[in-house]
Design a protein around this motif. Sequence first.
Motif, PDB file in Angstrom:
ATOM      1  N   ALA A  28       0.829  -1.216   0.000  1.00  0.00           N
ATOM      2  CA  ALA A  28       0.000   0.000   0.000  1.00  0.00           C
ATOM      3  C   ALA A  28       0.859   1.259   0.000  1.00  0.00           C
ATOM      4  CB  ALA A  28      -0.951  -0.004   1.190  1.00  0.00           C
ATOM      5  N   SER A  29       1.935   1.262   0.753  1.00  0.00           N
ATOM      6  CA  SER A  29       2.788   2.453   0.813  1.00  0.00           C
ATOM      7  C   SER A  29       3.451   2.733  -0.535  1.00  0.00           C
ATOM      8  CB  SER A  29       3.854   2.309   1.899  1.00  0.00           C
ATOM      9  OG  SER A  29       4.693   1.195   1.614  1.00  0.00           O
ATOM     10  N   GLU A  30       3.792   1.693  -1.277  1.00  0.00           N
ATOM     11  CA  GLU A  30       4.401   1.872  -2.595  1.00  0.00           C
ATOM     12  C   GLU A  30       3.364   2.392  -3.590  1.00  0.00           C
ATOM     13  OE1 GLU A  30       7.387   1.764  -5.659  1.00  0.00           O
ATOM     14  OE2 GLU A  30       7.310   2.136  -3.518  1.00  0.00           O
ATOM     15  N   ARG A  31       2.158   1.909  -3.493  1.00  0.00           N
ATOM     16  CA  ARG A  31       1.105   2.414  -4.387  1.00  0.00           C
ATOM     17  C   ARG A  31       0.909   3.910  -4.167  1.00  0.00           C
ATOM     18  NH1 ARG A  31      -4.980   0.175  -5.807  1.00  0.00           N
ATOM     19  NH2 ARG A  31      -5.507   1.945  -7.142  1.00  0.00           N
ATOM     20  N   GLU A  32       0.816   4.322  -2.920  1.00  0.00           N
ATOM     21  CA  GLU A  32       0.658   5.746  -2.637  1.00  0.00           C
ATOM     22  C   GLU A  32       1.868   6.539  -3.121  1.00  0.00           C
ATOM     23  OE1 GLU A  32       0.436   8.874   1.034  1.00  0.00           O
ATOM     24  OE2 GLU A  32      -0.752   7.028   1.261  1.00  0.00           O
ATOM     25  N   ARG A  33       3.069   6.012  -2.937  1.00  0.00           N
ATOM     26  CA  ARG A  33       4.272   6.704  -3.404  1.00  0.00           C
ATOM     27  C   ARG A  33       4.214   6.910  -4.913  1.00  0.00           C
ATOM     28  NH1 ARG A  33       8.662   6.367  -6.081  1.00  0.00           N
ATOM     29  NH2 ARG A  33       8.475   4.168  -6.591  1.00  0.00           N
ATOM     30  N   LEU A  34       3.795   5.875  -5.650  1.00  0.00           N
ATOM     31  CA  LEU A  34       3.706   5.975  -7.109  1.00  0.00           C
ATOM     32  C   LEU A  34       2.615   6.964  -7.539  1.00  0.00           C
ATOM     33  CD1 LEU A  34       4.199   2.230  -8.111  1.00  0.00           C
ATOM     34  CD2 LEU A  34       5.810   4.119  -8.485  1.00  0.00           C
TER      35      LEU A  34
END
Length: 185
Positions: A23-29
Amino acid sequence: MTKTDLRRHYRAARKAFVAALPASERERLERALADVVAPVIGGFRMTGSYAAVGDEIDPVWIEKRVGPHAFPRITGPDILFHQAEWSELKPGFQSIPEPPATAPVVQPDLLLVPLLAVTLNGVRLGQGRGYYDRALAALRRKQPVLAIGLAWECQIAPALPAEPWDMPLDMVATPERLVDCRKSR
């Protein structure tokens, strides 16, 4: 491959890509996507956006930068854009969040466009009902509109079939790059 096959292929590719993201990577992207488009989204009167569903890339971080914006509402065979806040959206056509019919109808001059697949020269493959093609054609008949397709990198296709009624995108943005499709036409 037929358009049906292409839709199936890119829908599965998008689903697998997003499923593998923490989830944190999705938000970062998705925040990176907002940074990528930042140089070209200023100076517009009204932005038309969309409420992402499932594994679609979410334009929410772009929306936070543009001020007033509008969301699509399906009305018969067409989309109208209504200026609204996220808190006003309710499930509508196919449970997609949409603004109330009473929200002001506006004419976006910047349009953020969801998609299943896209080429770098702006050929878009959508869900297959032509809503965005008709909406973009109608908007362009009234005023210039900058249409930016938003995608995960896995949605970039080497080629896609285009019908005469398909409206080309002006730009394609992923979290990694912004491509001006008008330069290749």
